[in-house]
Design a protein around this motif. Structure first.
Motif, PDB file in Angstrom:
ATOM      1  N   LEU A  67       0.960  -1.166  -0.187  1.00 41.58           N
ATOM      2  CA  LEU A  67      -0.226   0.043  -0.054  1.00 41.58           C
ATOM      3  C   LEU A  67       1.042   1.128  -0.027  1.00 41.58           C
ATOM      4  O   LEU A  67       1.038   2.055   0.894  1.00 41.58           O
ATOM      5  CB  LEU A  67      -0.813  -0.114   1.049  1.00 41.58           C
ATOM      6  N   TYR A  68       1.574   1.388  -0.948  1.00 38.48           N
ATOM      7  CA  TYR A  68       2.730   2.529  -1.213  1.00 38.48           C
ATOM      8  C   TYR A  68       2.104   3.818  -1.592  1.00 38.48           C
ATOM      9  O   TYR A  68       2.877   4.803  -1.710  1.00 38.48           O
ATOM     10  CB  TYR A  68       3.861   1.850  -2.024  1.00 38.48           C
ATOM     11  N   ARG A  69       0.787   4.016  -1.608  1.00 34.38           N
ATOM     12  CA  ARG A  69       0.480   5.495  -2.102  1.00 34.38           C
ATOM     13  C   ARG A  69      -0.889   5.250  -0.797  1.00 34.38           C
ATOM     14  O   ARG A  69      -1.202   4.262  -0.151  1.00 34.38           O
ATOM     15  CB  ARG A  69      -0.180   5.619  -3.213  1.00 34.38           C
ATOM     16  N   TYR A  70      -1.444   6.520  -0.692  1.00 36.20           N
ATOM     17  CA  TYR A  70      -2.400   6.675   0.452  1.00 36.20           C
ATOM     18  C   TYR A  70      -3.661   6.046   0.336  1.00 36.20           C
ATOM     19  O   TYR A  70      -4.146   5.861  -0.872  1.00 36.20           O
ATOM     20  CB  TYR A  70      -2.624   8.240   0.564  1.00 36.20           C
ATOM     21  N   LEU A  71      -4.217   5.538   1.337  1.00 35.59           N
ATOM     22  CA  LEU A  71      -5.665   4.831   1.106  1.00 35.59           C
ATOM     23  C   LEU A  71      -6.653   5.933   1.957  1.00 35.59           C
ATOM     24  O   LEU A  71      -6.336   6.382   3.137  1.00 35.59           O
ATOM     25  CB  LEU A  71      -5.565   3.526   1.700  1.00 35.59           C
ATOM     26  N   ASN A  72      -7.853   6.024   1.374  1.00 35.00           N
ATOM     27  CA  ASN A  72      -8.580   7.260   1.909  1.00 35.00           C
ATOM     28  C   ASN A  72      -9.853   6.521   2.336  1.00 35.00           C
ATOM     29  O   ASN A  72     -10.354   5.719   1.256  1.00 35.00           O
ATOM     30  CB  ASN A  72      -8.748   8.396   1.020  1.00 35.00           C
ATOM     31  N   LEU A  73     -10.512   6.927   3.491  1.00 33.26           N
ATOM     32  CA  LEU A  73     -11.994   6.443   3.803  1.00 33.26           C
ATOM     33  C   LEU A  73     -12.835   7.595   3.441  1.00 33.26           C
ATOM     34  O   LEU A  73     -12.735   8.696   3.880  1.00 33.26           O
ATOM     35  CB  LEU A  73     -12.113   6.215   5.279  1.00 33.26           C
ATOM     36  N   VAL A  74     -13.889   7.567   2.457  1.00 33.36           N
ATOM     37  CA  VAL A  74     -14.448   8.416   2.151  1.00 33.36           C
ATOM     38  C   VAL A  74     -15.912   8.262   2.535  1.00 33.36           C
ATOM     39  O   VAL A  74     -16.352   7.384   2.147  1.00 33.36           O
ATOM     40  CB  VAL A  74     -14.222   8.687   0.547  1.00 33.36           C
ATOM     41  N   TYR A  75     -16.701   9.350   2.877  1.00 31.27           N
ATOM     42  CA  TYR A  75     -18.284   9.318   3.000  1.00 31.27           C
ATOM     43  C   TYR A  75     -18.539  10.272   2.213  1.00 31.27           C
ATOM     44  O   TYR A  75     -18.266  11.602   1.892  1.00 31.27           O
ATOM     45  CB  TYR A  75     -18.535   9.745   4.314  1.00 31.27           C
ATOM     46  N   THR A  76     -19.731   9.738   1.296  1.00 24.01           N
ATOM     47  CA  THR A  76     -20.617  10.846   0.383  1.00 24.01           C
ATOM     48  C   THR A  76     -22.038  10.725   0.781  1.00 24.01           C
ATOM     49  O   THR A  76     -22.443   9.424   1.199  1.00 24.01           O
ATOM     50  CB  THR A  76     -20.181  10.246  -1.032  1.00 24.01           C
ATOM     51  N   PRO A  77     -22.787  11.745   0.233  1.00 17.90           N
ATOM     52  CA  PRO A  77     -24.265  11.315   0.087  1.00 17.90           C
ATOM     53  C   PRO A  77     -24.680  10.153  -0.679  1.00 17.90           C
ATOM     54  O   PRO A  77     -23.882  10.000  -1.609  1.00 17.90           O
ATOM     55  CB  PRO A  77     -24.727  12.739  -0.276  1.00 17.90           C
ATOM     56  N   ALA A  78     -25.825   9.864  -0.712  1.00 17.53           N
ATOM     57  CA  ALA A  78     -26.369   8.927  -1.595  1.00 17.53           C
ATOM     58  C   ALA A  78     -26.296   9.152  -3.256  1.00 17.53           C
ATOM     59  O   ALA A  78     -26.174   8.321  -3.909  1.00 17.53           O
ATOM     60  CB  ALA A  78     -27.857   8.468  -1.187  1.00 17.53           C
ATOM     61  N   LEU A  79     -26.399  10.479  -3.367  1.00 23.52           N
ATOM     62  CA  LEU A  79     -26.264  10.819  -4.682  1.00 23.52           C
ATOM     63  C   LEU A  79     -24.955  11.949  -4.580  1.00 23.52           C
ATOM     64  O   LEU A  79     -25.070  12.798  -3.860  1.00 23.52           O
ATOM     65  CB  LEU A  79     -27.366  11.734  -5.101  1.00 23.52           C
ATOM     66  N   SER A  80     -24.112  11.639  -5.524  1.00 23.48           N
ATOM     67  CA  SER A  80     -22.841  12.340  -5.329  1.00 23.48           C
ATOM     68  C   SER A  80     -22.027  12.248  -6.612  1.00 23.48           C
ATOM     69  O   SER A  80     -22.388  11.723  -7.611  1.00 23.48           O
ATOM     70  CB  SER A  80     -21.780  11.896  -4.197  1.00 23.48           C
ATOM     71  N   PHE A  81     -21.195  13.271  -6.806  1.00 21.39           N
ATOM     72  CA  PHE A  81     -20.270  13.396  -7.662  1.00 21.39           C
ATOM     73  C   PHE A  81     -19.129  12.047  -7.964  1.00 21.39           C
ATOM     74  O   PHE A  81     -18.614  11.579  -6.834  1.00 21.39           O
ATOM     75  CB  PHE A  81     -19.465  14.465  -8.084  1.00 21.39           C
ATOM     76  N   GLU A  82     -19.092  11.311  -8.894  1.00 19.02           N
ATOM     77  CA  GLU A  82     -18.174  10.461  -9.091  1.00 19.02           C
ATOM     78  C   GLU A  82     -17.218  11.025 -10.063  1.00 19.02           C
ATOM     79  O   GLU A  82     -15.978  10.877  -9.545  1.00 19.02           O
ATOM     80  CB  GLU A  82     -18.899   9.075 -10.225  1.00 19.02           C
ATOM     81  N   GLN A  83     -17.474  11.440 -11.005  1.00 17.91           N
ATOM     82  CA  GLN A  83     -16.118  12.321 -11.810  1.00 17.91           C
ATOM     83  C   GLN A  83     -16.660  13.777 -12.405  1.00 17.91           C
ATOM     84  O   GLN A  83     -18.036  13.774 -12.721  1.00 17.91           O
ATOM     85  CB  GLN A  83     -15.634  11.477 -12.975  1.00 17.91           C
ATOM     86  N   LEU A  84     -15.967  14.674 -12.484  1.00 24.36           N
ATOM     87  CA  LEU A  84     -16.230  15.803 -13.083  1.00 24.36           C
ATOM     88  C   LEU A  84     -14.993  16.182 -14.277  1.00 24.36           C
ATOM     89  O   LEU A  84     -13.887  16.469 -13.763  1.00 24.36           O
ATOM     90  CB  LEU A  84     -16.464  16.992 -12.434  1.00 24.36           C
ATOM     91  N   HIS A  85     -15.412  15.973 -15.709  1.00 25.93           N
ATOM     92  CA  HIS A  85     -14.185  16.239 -16.360  1.00 25.93           C
ATOM     93  C   HIS A  85     -14.282  17.368 -17.106  1.00 25.93           C
ATOM     94  O   HIS A  85     -15.506  18.075 -17.329  1.00 25.93           O
ATOM     95  CB  HIS A  85     -14.205  15.257 -17.442  1.00 25.93           C
ATOM     96  N   ILE A  86     -13.350  18.248 -17.112  1.00 30.51           N
ATOM     97  CA  ILE A  86     -13.105  19.483 -17.366  1.00 30.51           C
ATOM     98  C   ILE A  86     -12.364  19.568 -19.095  1.00 30.51           C
ATOM     99  O   ILE A  86     -11.050  18.839 -19.025  1.00 30.51           O
ATOM    100  CB  ILE A  86     -12.324  20.575 -16.470  1.00 30.51           C
ATOM    101  N   HIS A  87     -12.875  19.999 -20.045  1.00 31.42           N
ATOM    102  CA  HIS A  87     -12.345  20.131 -21.186  1.00 31.42           C
ATOM    103  C   HIS A  87     -12.160  21.652 -21.542  1.00 31.42           C
ATOM    104  O   HIS A  87     -13.074  22.077 -22.195  1.00 31.42           O
ATOM    105  CB  HIS A  87     -13.159  19.300 -22.270  1.00 31.42           C
ATOM    106  N   PRO A  88     -11.140  22.259 -21.254  1.00 30.06           N
ATOM    107  CA  PRO A  88     -10.939  23.650 -21.651  1.00 30.06           C
ATOM    108  C   PRO A  88     -10.213  23.830 -23.187  1.00 30.06           C
ATOM    109  O   PRO A  88      -9.342  22.878 -23.668  1.00 30.06           O
ATOM    110  CB  PRO A  88      -9.910  24.231 -20.496  1.00 30.06           C
ATOM    111  N   GLN A  89     -10.514  24.803 -23.799  1.00 35.62           N
ATOM    112  CA  GLN A  89      -9.915  24.951 -25.087  1.00 35.62           C
ATOM    113  C   GLN A  89      -9.831  26.537 -25.124  1.00 35.62           C
ATOM    114  O   GLN A  89     -10.630  27.216 -24.877  1.00 35.62           O
ATOM    115  CB  GLN A  89     -10.806  24.534 -26.519  1.00 35.62           C
ATOM    116  N   VAL A  90      -8.536  26.644 -26.037  1.00 32.56           N
ATOM    117  CA  VAL A  90      -8.275  28.203 -26.417  1.00 32.56           C
ATOM    118  C   VAL A  90      -7.770  28.348 -27.572  1.00 32.56           C
ATOM    119  O   VAL A  90      -7.107  27.473 -28.219  1.00 32.56           O
ATOM    120  CB  VAL A  90      -7.268  28.844 -25.073  1.00 32.56           C
ATOM    121  N   ASP A  91      -8.209  29.551 -28.347  1.00 30.38           N
ATOM    122  CA  ASP A  91      -7.624  29.687 -29.632  1.00 30.38           C
ATOM    123  C   ASP A  91      -6.054  29.824 -29.608  1.00 30.38           C
ATOM    124  O   ASP A  91      -5.716  30.249 -28.557  1.00 30.38           O
ATOM    125  CB  ASP A  91      -8.286  30.792 -30.468  1.00 30.38           C
ATOM    126  N   ALA A  92      -5.599  29.698 -30.792  1.00 37.45           N
ATOM    127  CA  ALA A  92      -4.073  30.147 -30.729  1.00 37.45           C
ATOM    128  C   ALA A  92      -3.567  31.328 -30.182  1.00 37.45           C
ATOM    129  O   ALA A  92      -2.535  31.490 -29.839  1.00 37.45           O
ATOM    130  CB  ALA A  92      -3.440  29.801 -32.341  1.00 37.45           C
TER     131      ALA A  92
END
Length: 817
Positions: free
Chosen positions: A184-209
């Protein structure tokens, strides 16, 4: 892009940034570890029988992160352990949410992991480097309702079986030039969430040249086991000064697992770059009958391009990528690096002047990526398809899964510009069959998958010429001056490589150096190294026997030679306008099972810092080329005795980024030198002086504008000539409860043998303990001498001890502590 990613089965993954926004606790304390296998999970929870003498197996108390191989990876006498190990703890569960979910979030565990609540197997994961999450809510309820719960007085037993056992159908290959760690060479976390919660939020930013308009596209996935139908989504976009620049509120129907959020436009966005790593923030709140769930993460706007047969462009301007590499490995802990260790290392990389890093050869801790974002370090991150060939369907499925997870989990980081698909895939060995066409076909599949998952980044591999046309950016093997040829051939080899592929990057170049070893004549052994035969590394070149003459086998492994090689490369890189960039291999020494005969056994010593982050002299060569903060460093701070004839002219040199430097020796000025990067070595900041027997105080004063930087050091000059080594001399320095033992190899007349490179072995008897198995020049009980000297430290434990030192053919020496 992201919608497809989420629909390919990544719903189980929970980004660490999301877990931090819920109620999360790191599970670091009150763990026990067993470094072997059990017959079943029952053995880990079986109650002691009254009157029974059985107390085996014996468990060891540990804290997380923890690695099986913290010491044996660099133990000179054994192979490092590859097999199963068990961890156990009793969790106190206090979920504050009504009908909430209780999760375990693994930031990384090696290499195969089984998760048990009491004796119930809850999950299995293969892959030592990607993050993963397990919902243990139902298993906890099942245990608490059982008869055995009383014994745990309200706590919940958790057992984890990790294994790094050799498996040809698992990546990375055990032929890789690094340890495949367990635990277990990286951290292990105990996490509590509501019954409805975020699983992932992907951010896709774009900018012109031109950087005039930024557009942010968000995709959200939710954890919704109770099928809540309606919610309100509230989103704020904050600029780098934490000012809200956009706000969005909408009612959402949760019929689908994926929600595409309307794009958000930001005018004249502040651009992310290594010089100004401007980070925007997304704050999201999901309100429903289950309660409020929150998520927070950052992103950046930047526009980049690899010009065909030309340079790298960031935000409309050329940027020479000046980089290095990193393994997750450290003295005394192996892969179990704490946050403080990681922060210190990444800060040192930035302070060296790097603006780029290749994370070799696997997905690394999210903290590393977060620090790259905030420090301004561009990233090449890759999956661990490394050497060995190509396995079957289980093997390929893991590679696909790890590529998908890496892109999913680290895709929000603006620092990332390259997704690596493999490393040295032209290196066979794990399977009877080595079929280049099958490797090409699978590389093409991974390349298509990476572009499907993320069309905003480029793909890349290093050293697999028969696949170089598949990926966007290719890095061939160029090891001028180490594995092939001489370092003066570097530019010609690079120009040929740039012309050979549309988009070129040079990952991996450098030289091994044994910390504390210096040379008066570092180029002497290279006269027999052939030129004009290429500079590519070939299978077996890392070996210290056989093959053609080469610096890696026939050189002195001195810090002096490594500095010269680096100095030459850096000065040449300034003269290649079409060069995208390079990455020096490697920032920090690291352990490897393939190099038992190195000066420090089982350590790849190409780092510019040692395995404990102590800088070598080469660190300052990089600073002199890459940093803007005024600096100066006289070569040889850890070179206590120089040698030669009386009155012989010797060079004293300094590395600095200042336009001029003045040298003082024993208080006398030897003049001012002007810096010119093309005046090799040391950019012209070198002085020739006749030296005589005695002690020398050296000082350099450099000036840059109104700022003045000085550096000082001392050394002795030895003119006495030594003969054959005859005896060892030991001395001690005690501070508190620690002793430092220094050993020198002398001839029969007592003259130090300053060119001796013999192996020395340390031993101890008594109350004390050698502070060894660190993989450093001063932390190994077997190590080569550096200029006839070596040292090791001893933890005295408030008692008496006797330390011995042996060199083959020399009488043993002892010192009482």
């Amino acid at each position: 892009m992201i919608r497809h990613l989420l629909l390919t089965g990544l719903i189980f993954c929970l980004l660490l940034s999301a877990t931090k926004a819920q109620q999360s606790k790191r599970l670091t304390q009150d763990w026990e570890f067993l470094g072997e296998d059990l017959s079943s999970a029952w053995e880990a929870v079986r109650p002691a029988t009254e009157g029974s003498p059985e107390s085996v197996p014996l468990w060891e108390k540990v804290t997380l992160p923890h690695c099986f191989n913290a010491k044996d990876a660099v133990d000179p006498d054994v192979n490092y352990y590859q097999g199963p190990g068990w961890y156990r703890a009793a969790l106190e569960i206090k979920n504050p949410y009504t009908q909430g979910r209780t999760l375990l979030h693994f930031e990384g565990a090696g290499q195969k992991t089984d998760v048990y609540i009491y004796t119930t197997l809850v999950a299995h994961h293969t892959g030592g480097y990607d993050e993963w999450t397990v919902d243990i809510t139902d298993a906890i309820q099942q245990f608490l309702q059982g008869a055995d719960a009383k014994r745990y007085k309200g706590k919940v037993p958790l057992e984890l079986r990790c294994s790094n056992a050799r498996d040809a159908e698992m990546i990375p290959s055990s032929m890789s030039d690094f340890n495949v760690y367990g635990g277990l060479y990286r951290y292990l976390n105990l996490v509590y969430t509501p019954a409805l919660s975020f699983e992932q939020l992907h951010i896709h930013p774009q900018v012109d040249a031109q950087g005039k308009t930024g557009v942010v596209q968000l995709y959200a996935a939710f954890r919704n086991p109770q099928h809540t139908a309606q919610a309100t989504l509230d989103i704020n976009i904050l600029d780098p000064q934490k000012k809200v620049v956009q706000h969005l509120t909408q009612q959402v129907s949760l019929k689908d697992s994926i929600l595409t959020i309307p794009s958000i436009t930001i005018r004249k966005p502040l651009l992310w770059s290594p010089a100004q790593p401007q980070l925007y923030t997304v704050q999201a709140t999901l309100k429903s009958t289950a309660g409020d769930a929150v998520w927070s993460g950052h992103f950046g706007f930047r526009h980049f391009e690899f010009v065909t047969h030309g340079p790298f462009i960031l935000n409309g301007q050329r940027l020479l990528l000046q980089g290095t590499h990193r393994h997750e490995d450290g003295a005394g802990v192996a892969a179990a690096l704490t946050e403080d260790m990681i922060r210190r290392e990444m800060k040192m990389i930035k302070d060296m002047g790097a603006n780029f890093i290749r994370l070799g050869h696997y997905q690394q801790s999210s903290l590393v990526l977060e620090l790259c974002d905030s420090l301004g370090i561009l990233v090449w991150e890759e999956i661990p398809w490394c050497r060995g060939g190509l396995g079957g369907e289980v093997y390929k499925a893991q590679a696909r899964r790890m590529l998908t997870n890496m892109i999913s989990q680290h895709g929000n980081h603006p620092a990332v510009i390259l997704w690596g698909l493999g490393n040295e895939n032209d290196w066979p060995g794990d399977f009877p069959e080595f079929d280049k066409q099958k490797i090409r076909a699978f590389m093409s599949e991974l390349n298509a998958l990476a572009h499907q998952l993320d069309s905003s980044r480029k793909t890349t591999i290093r050293r697999c010429d028969f696949c170089k046309d598949i990926v966007d950016v290719y890095s061939p093997s160029i090891w001028a001056g180490w594995y092939r040829g001489r370092y003066t051939e570097y530019k010609d080899e690079t120009l040929k490589a740039i012309a050979d592929v549309p988009h070129f990057f040079h990952a991996e170049w450098g030289a091994d150096s044994h910390q504390g070893r210096h040379a008066e004549y570092p180029e002497a052994a290279l006269k027999k190294v052939a030129t004009g035969k290429g500079a590519d590394e070939r299978t077996g070149d890392f070996a210290l026997t056989g093959g053609s003459a080469r610096a890696s086998k026939d050189g002195d492994w001195s810090e002096t030679y490594a500095c010269n090689l680096i100095d030459w490369h850096l000065k040449e890189q300034e003269t290649i306008p079409q060069l995208t960039g390079t990455a020096y291999w490697i920032f920090k020494d690291f352990s490897t099972p393939l190099r038992p005969d190195n000066p420090i056994p089982y350590v790849n010593q190409k780092g510019v810092v040692a395995r404990d982050l102590t800088p070598k002299e080469s660190y300052y060569v990089f600073q002199s080329y890459w940093t803007t903060q005024p600096m100066a460093h006289i070569y040889g701070h850890n070179w206590p005795i120089r040698w030669g004839k009386d009155g012989e002219e010797k060079m004293i040199w300094a590395y600095s980024n200042c336009p001029e430097a003045e040298l003082f020796v024993n208080g006398k000025s030897y003049g001012v030198k002007k810096r010119n990067s093309q005046d090799f070595p040391a950019a012209g900041l070198r002085w020739q002086l006749p030296l005589h027997k005695g002690d020398y105080q050296v000082k350099v004063i450099t000036r840059k504008g109104k700022e003045t930087v000085t550096d000082e050091m001392s050394f002795a000059y030895q003119t006495d000539q030594w003969t054959s080594p005859a005896r060892l001399m030991m001395e001690q320095t005690i501070t508190g409860d620690t002793a430092v033992i220094k050993v020198k190899l002398l001839d029969a007349q007592g003259v130090p043998c300053l060119d001796a490179t013999d192996y020395i072995n340390f031993s101890i008897a008594g109350s004390g303990m050698l502070i060894d198995d660190l993989g450093t020049a001063g932390g190994s009980r077997k190590v080569q001498l550096a200029n006839g000297q070596a040292q090791i430290s001893v933890q005295l434990n408030k008692g008496k001890s006797m330390v011995g030192a042996t060199v083959k053919g020399i009488p043993a020496a002892f010192i009482a502590l």
